[in-house]
Write an enzyme that holds these catalytic residues in place. Structure first.
Site, short mmCIF file in Angstrom:
data_model
loop_
_atom_site.label_atom_id
_atom_site.label_comp_id
_atom_site.label_asym_id
_atom_site.label_seq_id
_atom_site.Cartn_x
_atom_site.Cartn_y
_atom_site.Cartn_z
N GLY A 1 43.00 13.10 41.91
CA GLY A 1 44.26 11.98 41.93
C GLY A 1 44.48 11.77 43.50
O GLY A 1 43.92 12.25 44.25
N ARG B 1 52.12 8.83 46.00
CA ARG B 1 53.37 8.76 46.98
C ARG B 1 53.41 9.29 48.31
O ARG B 1 54.12 9.43 49.13
CB ARG B 1 54.46 9.43 46.17
N ALA C 1 41.51 17.74 41.50
CA ALA C 1 42.11 17.11 42.77
C ALA C 1 41.22 15.68 42.83
O ALA C 1 41.10 15.10 43.99
CB ALA C 1 41.32 18.09 43.91
N GLY D 1 56.22 18.58 33.73
CA GLY D 1 56.22 18.96 32.15
C GLY D 1 57.39 20.16 31.86
O GLY D 1 57.45 21.31 32.70
N TYR E 1 33.27 17.38 88.80
CA TYR E 1 32.33 16.33 88.20
C TYR E 1 32.19 15.27 89.28
O TYR E 1 33.03 14.72 90.21
CB TYR E 1 33.61 15.71 87.28
N ASP F 1 47.20 20.58 44.34
CA ASP F 1 48.51 20.17 45.08
C ASP F 1 49.62 21.46 45.03
O ASP F 1 50.83 20.85 45.28
CB ASP F 1 48.85 18.81 44.96
N ASN G 1 56.12 23.43 33.57
CA ASN G 1 54.65 24.00 33.64
C ASN G 1 54.22 23.50 35.14
O ASN G 1 54.40 22.66 35.79
CB ASN G 1 54.03 22.99 32.76
N ARG H 1 38.21 21.47 107.89
CA ARG H 1 39.44 20.51 108.06
C ARG H 1 39.44 19.79 109.64
O ARG H 1 38.96 20.50 110.17
CB ARG H 1 40.79 21.07 107.68
N GLY I 1 43.32 11.09 33.39
CA GLY I 1 44.41 12.14 32.93
C GLY I 1 43.66 13.55 33.27
O GLY I 1 42.49 13.93 33.31
#
Ligand code: UD1
Ligand code: MG
Length: 487
Positions: free
Chosen positions: A15, A19, A13, A146, A393, A109, A176, A446, A84
């Site tokens: 990389g 893209r 992980a 691959g 509040y 990934d 692969n 009221r 690599g």
């Protein structure tokens, strides 16, 4: 002496995932309840590996923090430069010098990978006593991947990257997946021999297969039955495609356990969610995080639930809830917003255009219309009038309101917290309640109503209102005429 049942997992992980065009490292992108790497780690979890190593590099700190949260048993290992996949595994192995037995390597990934498939790969590998076994799949579009190159007898010869492949090899559709099982000791040796003599100038992990083959070491291929499990994620279009595939998989598995999903195409259920039998999920619904939907509950249409529990037989319609508990047979919506720590007891109701937060609503109690209930406890079987605000509040601190059992509060009330309304008490419509109301009392808070007779005729002469008032006056003195007017 080899210990065949010792297992180590390595997740790659480091990389960047260029893209993706994202500030977020690729493996941290979310996909229905887990990050990409979270899915991969959970597919590997049943292996119960002694050690899990995650090779981190790009934005390593962010990835480490995430791992501490979701996989604290995993050891992050830093690969400073991404030289690599072979280099990455070499660094991982340096961090676990004692590792022997089976080493499972997974690209970070590949989120749709199933635990069963990883287990089957390891079985194939250990059963064959292979030095290396690769997970392969026949895919409709192998572009960028691959390829598995086999000899005439069907034995794996090598794995070749597309950019290094001959036109003939590019025609192969067996790819692969980037998931492997290795014999740790033999891999360690082979990694020392990798060259970076390829189009990318990188150390390719895949090159160890050819090294093993030429040394006469057994290698194996495990073919995935469902090629979608091997799909990687390189950009956001692929991410969306993976999300759709996972959505379908999750929906299908809930339907098979007895859940009705009315519109699977618009129902998005995180892999972390639980739905019980005979629940009905209507369209445009997202169930996320630790959400649990009880048996026979109705959720949707147009509902988002995050970390929310829905009790048996409850209904939630066109609403949004986060961190809420909705009791059995309770009813929510349409158009309700339940914020964290909203707790609805059995048969409670939160109706239309109602927002709740840190609010307990007792058994059978109702808040049916146009209200805000914040920092409140409402007892059982009480009714809150339409357009009520729990004024919690004071500009500095939050305060609590308590309403008792069997209370009936009038429409358009303000409960100015802290305040209490006793059991069986009533409040009048339009009241601003600033003092406690004793049990059984009627609170009226009221102004008195005053009618100024004839005001419109005097102050607004000639208006339609004045005309109407004048006619009403005439009709009042002529009861027969009033009756003939109708309504
Ligand atoms: C790799 C395989 C390819 C396979 C594909 C499947 C190699 C040489 N190729 O290609 O055969 O079909 O995966 O998706 O292995 N990573 C590191 N450090 C590095 C390089 C990569 O940690 O120095 C990580 C990446 O973050 C990623 C994984 O290894 O998670 C695979 O790397 P990526 O560059 O995507 O390899 P692919 O070119 O896709
Ligand atoms: Mg890749």
């Amino acid at each position: 002496m080899s210990q065949p049942h010792l297992r180590t997992v390595v997740v790659l992980a480091a990389g960047e995932g260029k893209r993706m065009k994202s500030a977020l490292p690729k493996v941290l992108h979310p996909l229905l309840g887990r990050t990409l790497i979270g899915h991969v780690l959970s597919a590997a979890a049943p292996l119960a590996a002694e050690r899990t190593v995650v090779v981190v590099g790009h934005r390593a700190e962010q990835v480490r923090e995430h791992l501490a949260e979701v996989a604290p048993q995993a050891t992050p290992v830093l690969q400073e430069q991404q030289l690599g996949t072979g280099h990455a595994v070499r660094i991982a192995l340096e961090a676990v010098p004692e590792a022997t037995g089976t080493l499972v390597v997974l690209n970070g990934d590949v989120p749709l990978l199933r635990a069963e498939t990883v287990a089957a790969l390891v079985d194939t590998h250990e059963g064959a006593g292979a030095a290396a076994t690769v997970l392969a799949a026949e895919v409709p579009d192998p572009a960028g991947l691959g390829r598995i190159v086999r000899d005439d007898a069907g034995q794996l010869e090598r794995i070749v990257e597309e950019r290094d492949a001959t036109p003939e090899q590019r025609g192969l559709r067996e790819i692969n997946a980037g998931i492997y099982a290795f014999d740790a000791a033999r891999l360690r040796e082979a990694l020392g021999k990798l060259s970076s003599d390829n189009d990318q100038g990188e150390e390719y992990l895949t090159d160890v297969f050819e090294l093993f083959v030429s040394a006469g070491e057994p290698v194996a291929v495990h073919v995935a039955g469902d090629h979608t499990e091997t799909l990687g994620c390189n950009d956001r279009v692929e991410l969306a495609g993976l999300r759709r595939l996972l959505r379908d998989r999750v929906n299908e598995s809930w339907m098979r356990t007895g859940v009705t999903v009315l519109d699977p195409a618009t129902t998005w259920i995180d892999v972390t969610v639980t739905v019980e039998r005979d629940a009905v999920i209507d369209q445009n619904t997202q169930l996320q995080g630790t959400t649990v939907v009880g048996a026979g509950a109705l959720v949707g249409p147009d509902v988002t639930l995050v970390d929310t529990a829905v009790g048996e037989g409850a209904s939630v319609v066109r609403s949004h809830a986060v961190g809420a508990e909705i009791g059995p047979q309770a009813s929510v919506g349409p158009y309700a917003y339940l914020r964290p720590e909203s707790r609805l007891a059995r048969k409670a109701k939160v109706g239309t255009f109602v927002e709740t937060k840190k609010a307990t609503i007792g058994e059978g109690s109702k808040v049916p219309h146009l209200s805000y209930v914040g920092d409140a406890t409402i007892g059982a079987q009480s009714n809150i009038g339409a357009a009520t605000v729990f004024v919690n509040y004071d500009g500095v601190r939050k305060h609590h309101t308590t309403i008792g059992n069997h209370a009936r509060t009038g429409a358009d009330n303000m409960f100015v917290a802290p305040v209490k309304v006793g059991d069986g008490a009533y409040t009048a419509a339009g009241s601003v309640i600033i003092a406690d109301v004793p049990p059984g009392a009627m609170a009226v808070a009221r102004g008195e109503q005053r009618n100024v007779e004839g005001w419109v005729l005097r102050k607004r002469p000639g208006t339609p209102a004045a005309e109407a008032a004048r006619r009403a006056g005439e009709n009042a003195s002529d009861p027969a005429g009033a009756a003939s007017e109708g309504d």
